[in-house]
Design a protein around this motif. Structure first.
Motif, mmCIF file in Angstrom:
data_model
loop_
_atom_site.group_PDB
_atom_site.id
_atom_site.type_symbol
_atom_site.label_atom_id
_atom_site.label_comp_id
_atom_site.label_asym_id
_atom_site.label_seq_id
_atom_site.Cartn_x
_atom_site.Cartn_y
_atom_site.Cartn_z
ATOM 1 N N PRO A 4 0.825 -1.212 0.000
ATOM 2 C CA PRO A 4 0.000 0.000 0.000
ATOM 3 C C PRO A 4 0.859 1.261 0.000
ATOM 4 C CG PRO A 4 -0.636 -1.505 1.773
ATOM 5 C CD PRO A 4 0.613 -2.046 1.163
ATOM 6 N N ALA A 5 0.373 2.279 -0.682
ATOM 7 C CA ALA A 5 1.120 3.531 -0.780
ATOM 8 C C ALA A 5 1.304 4.193 0.575
ATOM 9 C CB ALA A 5 0.413 4.482 -1.744
ATOM 10 N N SER A 6 0.301 4.112 1.452
ATOM 11 C CA SER A 6 0.425 4.777 2.755
ATOM 12 C C SER A 6 1.559 4.175 3.582
ATOM 13 C CB SER A 6 -0.894 4.711 3.521
ATOM 14 O OG SER A 6 -1.279 3.363 3.732
ATOM 15 N N SER A 7 1.688 2.857 3.589
ATOM 16 C CA SER A 7 2.784 2.248 4.344
ATOM 17 C C SER A 7 4.115 2.542 3.673
ATOM 18 C CB SER A 7 2.570 0.744 4.509
ATOM 19 O OG SER A 7 2.533 0.101 3.256
ATOM 20 N N GLY A 8 4.115 2.649 2.345
ATOM 21 C CA GLY A 8 5.341 3.013 1.645
ATOM 22 C C GLY A 8 5.824 4.400 2.038
ATOM 23 N N TRP A 9 4.882 5.339 2.121
ATOM 24 C CA TRP A 9 5.266 6.698 2.512
ATOM 25 C C TRP A 9 5.722 6.763 3.960
ATOM 26 C CZ3 TRP A 9 6.924 9.539 -0.981
ATOM 27 C CH2 TRP A 9 6.331 9.613 -2.230
ATOM 28 N N LEU A 10 5.112 5.948 4.829
ATOM 29 C CA LEU A 10 5.583 5.903 6.219
ATOM 30 C C LEU A 10 7.007 5.361 6.289
ATOM 31 C CD1 LEU A 10 2.361 4.647 8.054
ATOM 32 C CD2 LEU A 10 3.441 6.904 8.234
ATOM 33 N N LEU A 11 7.310 4.343 5.486
ATOM 34 C CA LEU A 11 8.678 3.815 5.430
ATOM 35 C C LEU A 11 9.649 4.864 4.888
ATOM 36 C CD1 LEU A 11 8.356 0.137 4.161
ATOM 37 C CD2 LEU A 11 9.361 0.921 6.294
ATOM 38 N N VAL A 12 9.224 5.598 3.865
ATOM 39 C CA VAL A 12 10.074 6.648 3.313
ATOM 40 C C VAL A 12 10.390 7.677 4.396
ATOM 41 C CG1 VAL A 12 10.163 8.586 1.681
ATOM 42 C CG2 VAL A 12 9.316 6.352 0.932
ATOM 43 N N ALA A 13 9.365 8.119 5.125
ATOM 44 C CA ALA A 13 9.566 9.125 6.171
ATOM 45 C C ALA A 13 10.465 8.595 7.283
ATOM 46 C CB ALA A 13 8.217 9.561 6.745
ATOM 47 N N LEU A 14 10.212 7.366 7.740
ATOM 48 C CA LEU A 14 11.015 6.775 8.808
ATOM 49 C C LEU A 14 12.470 6.641 8.391
ATOM 50 C CD1 LEU A 14 11.171 5.252 11.581
ATOM 51 C CD2 LEU A 14 10.743 3.166 10.263
ATOM 52 N N CYS A 15 12.701 6.118 7.212
ATOM 53 C CA CYS A 15 14.072 5.888 6.752
ATOM 54 C C CYS A 15 14.797 7.203 6.459
ATOM 55 C CB CYS A 15 14.076 4.985 5.526
ATOM 56 S SG CYS A 15 13.493 3.315 5.878
ATOM 57 N N ALA A 16 14.108 8.181 5.891
ATOM 58 C CA ALA A 16 14.733 9.476 5.622
ATOM 59 C C ALA A 16 15.072 10.200 6.926
ATOM 60 C CB ALA A 16 13.824 10.330 4.753
ATOM 61 N N ALA A 17 14.165 10.140 7.902
ATOM 62 C CA ALA A 17 14.443 10.772 9.196
ATOM 63 C C ALA A 17 15.617 10.078 9.886
ATOM 64 C CB ALA A 17 13.205 10.721 10.087
ATOM 65 N N THR A 18 15.668 8.771 9.785
ATOM 66 C CA THR A 18 16.786 8.023 10.374
ATOM 67 C C THR A 18 18.086 8.382 9.668
ATOM 68 O OG1 THR A 18 15.314 6.226 10.991
ATOM 69 C CG2 THR A 18 17.627 5.707 10.871
ATOM 70 N N GLY A 19 18.058 8.454 8.350
ATOM 71 C CA GLY A 19 19.253 8.847 7.608
ATOM 72 C C GLY A 19 19.711 10.250 7.978
ATOM 73 N N ALA A 20 18.765 11.165 8.155
ATOM 74 C CA ALA A 20 19.113 12.538 8.539
ATOM 75 C C ALA A 20 19.745 12.568 9.928
ATOM 76 C CB ALA A 20 17.873 13.423 8.500
ATOM 77 N N TYR A 21 19.193 11.791 10.863
ATOM 78 C CA TYR A 21 19.793 11.752 12.198
ATOM 79 C C TYR A 21 21.198 11.159 12.132
ATOM 80 C CZ TYR A 21 21.068 10.567 16.865
ATOM 81 O OH TYR A 21 21.784 10.448 18.023
ATOM 82 N N CYS A 22 21.384 10.150 11.291
ATOM 83 C CA CYS A 22 22.716 9.554 11.161
ATOM 84 C C CYS A 22 23.709 10.576 10.616
ATOM 85 C CB CYS A 22 22.663 8.306 10.280
ATOM 86 S SG CYS A 22 21.816 6.925 11.085
ATOM 87 N N LEU A 23 23.251 11.476 9.744
ATOM 88 C CA LEU A 23 24.130 12.557 9.284
ATOM 89 C C LEU A 23 24.533 13.446 10.456
ATOM 90 C CD1 LEU A 23 22.590 13.674 5.865
ATOM 91 C CD2 LEU A 23 24.673 12.340 6.263
ATOM 92 N N LEU A 24 23.594 13.711 11.370
ATOM 93 C CA LEU A 24 23.941 14.490 12.567
ATOM 94 C C LEU A 24 24.961 13.750 13.430
ATOM 95 C CD1 LEU A 24 20.502 15.903 13.812
ATOM 96 C CD2 LEU A 24 22.438 17.188 12.895
ATOM 97 N N ARG A 25 24.808 12.435 13.514
ATOM 98 C CA ARG A 25 25.745 11.629 14.307
ATOM 99 C C ARG A 25 27.153 11.652 13.719
ATOM 100 N NH1 ARG A 25 23.715 6.198 13.984
ATOM 101 N NH2 ARG A 25 25.726 5.653 14.845
ATOM 102 N N MET A 26 27.271 11.980 12.446
ATOM 103 C CA MET A 26 28.593 12.039 11.838
ATOM 104 C C MET A 26 29.415 13.212 12.367
ATOM 105 S SD MET A 26 27.840 10.907 7.910
ATOM 106 C CE MET A 26 29.550 11.113 7.414
ATOM 107 N N ARG A 27 28.815 14.092 13.148
ATOM 108 C CA ARG A 27 29.532 15.202 13.763
ATOM 109 C C ARG A 27 30.145 14.812 15.100
ATOM 110 N NH1 ARG A 27 25.311 19.810 13.926
ATOM 111 N NH2 ARG A 27 26.907 20.574 15.324
ATOM 112 N N SER A 28 30.016 13.553 15.494
ATOM 113 C CA SER A 28 30.546 13.084 16.763
ATOM 114 C C SER A 28 32.059 13.282 16.834
ATOM 115 C CB SER A 28 30.221 11.587 16.934
ATOM 116 O OG SER A 28 30.898 11.064 18.053
#
Length: 187
Positions: A4-28
């Motif tokens: 379903p498209a709705s679950s796909g978009w939730l996965l996109v949001a979750l994974c993109a937010a996780t990727g963005a946080y990991c970019l912040l972690r690269m400043r460690s």
């Protein structure tokens, strides 16, 4: 991925937010954390791109071999890094799962559903078992020791920066593990 498209978009949001946080972690300030965060950011953004619903965007045929090559190279890097820490073995399994899903998508006709008459392929089942175990173990590790022992909450010592919070890094890995499970189930 299919589903379903709705679950796909939730996965996109979750994974993109996780990727963005990991970019912040690269400043460690800790080099090992920066290196792990870079691989996890690649994984998060790659999973986000792969999870875009097919009804919205169907990647060109050349995209799946490119995914396989990128995550194959990341897997080789994780294999090399595994000499110094076993955490990189998880990255190796995640990269291998991404290569597997990219190759499966390259070999399937557009918008094809299901696993055929034979059910779930053996490798998909093995990856589902691995990521289920990983998600459960990581979830337990997120529980505060005081809560597990039945005690009250304890205060944390010195305030750490966003990139140096081990519980947030574990939550990041947990969310990517859950997303990987969802993606494997919808293959």
């Amino acid at each position: 991925m299919h589903g379903p498209a709705s679950s796909g978009w939730l996965l996109v949001a979750l994974c993109a937010a996780t990727g963005a946080y990991c970019l912040l972690r690269m400043r460690s300030g800790v080099e090992e954390q920066r290196r792990a965060a870079g691989g996890e950011a690649l994984m998060g953004f790659g999973m986000a791109a792969m999870a875009v619903p097919a009804a919205v965007f169907t990647p060109p045929a050349w995209a799946w071999p490119v995914y396989a090559a990128v995550f194959g190279a990341a897997g080789l890097r994780a294999l090399w890094a595994a000499r110094t820490g076993r955490h990189h073995l998880h990255h190796l399994v995640g990269d291998a799962a991404m290569v597997y899903m990219a190759l499966a998508m390259a070999g399937s006709p557009a918008h094809a559903h299901g696993h055929g008459p034979s059910g779930v392929p053996l490798l998909t089942g093995a990856l589902l078992l691995y990521f289920t175990g990983y998600v459960l173990l990581t979830g337990v590790r997120l529980l505060p020791v005081a809560a597990v022992a039945g005690g009250g909450a304890t205060g944390s010592g010195a305030a750490a920066g966003w990139g140096d919070r081990p519980e947030l890094a574990r939550a990041c890995r947990l969310s990517m593990g859950i997303a990987m499970l969802a993606m494997l189930l919808t293959m």
